[in-house]
Design a protein around this motif. Structure first.
Motif, mmCIF file in Angstrom:
data_model
loop_
_atom_site.group_PDB
_atom_site.id
_atom_site.type_symbol
_atom_site.label_atom_id
_atom_site.label_comp_id
_atom_site.label_asym_id
_atom_site.label_seq_id
_atom_site.Cartn_x
_atom_site.Cartn_y
_atom_site.Cartn_z
ATOM 1 N N UNK A 24 0.824 -1.210 0.000
ATOM 2 C CA UNK A 24 0.000 0.000 0.000
ATOM 3 C C UNK A 24 0.860 1.263 0.000
ATOM 4 N N UNK A 25 1.967 1.242 0.716
ATOM 5 C CA UNK A 25 2.861 2.402 0.728
ATOM 6 C C UNK A 25 3.487 2.637 -0.642
ATOM 7 N N UNK A 26 3.794 1.575 -1.366
ATOM 8 C CA UNK A 26 4.371 1.745 -2.695
ATOM 9 C C UNK A 26 3.323 2.181 -3.704
ATOM 10 N N UNK A 27 2.113 1.667 -3.588
ATOM 11 C CA UNK A 27 1.042 2.030 -4.517
ATOM 12 C C UNK A 27 0.562 3.456 -4.264
#
Length: 155
Positions: A24-27
């Motif tokens: 989620x942090x990368x997306x």
């Protein structure tokens, strides 16, 4: 259910939770004020809508400003070294101490005057249609320059 199976499920669950959080942090990376990631030079060029010629002039202004500030900071470091060397003496000469502190204050005064001249020079390269943006910028200067500075880009 024995302890080994329970521990295995807990480890797998935590692993899945960590992987989900990382994905989620990368997306969707956290959104902050993008201006915080820009150097003051970039902010000024953007806010004043400088054209290429103005950016070249601004580059010359920056070159002078950085050189002057670097010189003054070097003089401050040397004077501080002289000041703190006084602590090694048996008795500190108050007159010498006060003179060095006055010199430091004068260097700081020169730094502030140099910053002020820097922005006067920036105003001189603004077109009439940019003066309103310049005036707005002057209200934000302390905020822009109070941010942690990244080292300047090497050309």
């Amino acid at each position: 259910m024995d302890k080994i199976k329970l521990l295995t499920f807990a480890v797998i669950g935590l692993l899945l939770l960590n992987l989900t959080t990382l994905s989620l942090l990368f997306i969707n990376p956290p959104k902050g004020n993008e201006q915080n990631h820009k150097r003051p030079q970039e902010i000024i060029v953007e806010k004043l809508h400088f054209d290429k010629k103005q950016q070249e002039q601004y580059g010359q202004i920056i070159h002078w400003h950085r050189g002057r500030i670097t010189d003054l900071e070097a003089q401050i470091r040397e004077t501080k070294q002289d000041l703190y060397t006084l602590l090694q003496k048996e008795a500190v000469d108050e007159t010498e101490k006060n003179n060095l502190i006055t010199i430091l204050a004068n260097y700081q005064k020169e730094i502030e005057a140099t910053h002020f001249k820097h922005f006067e020079d920036i105003k001189k390269i603004c077109r009439r249609d940019q003066i309103k943006d310049y005036n707005t910028l002057t209200m934000e200067l302390s905020k822009i320059f109070s941010q942690k500075q990244r080292p300047p880009k090497r050309d």
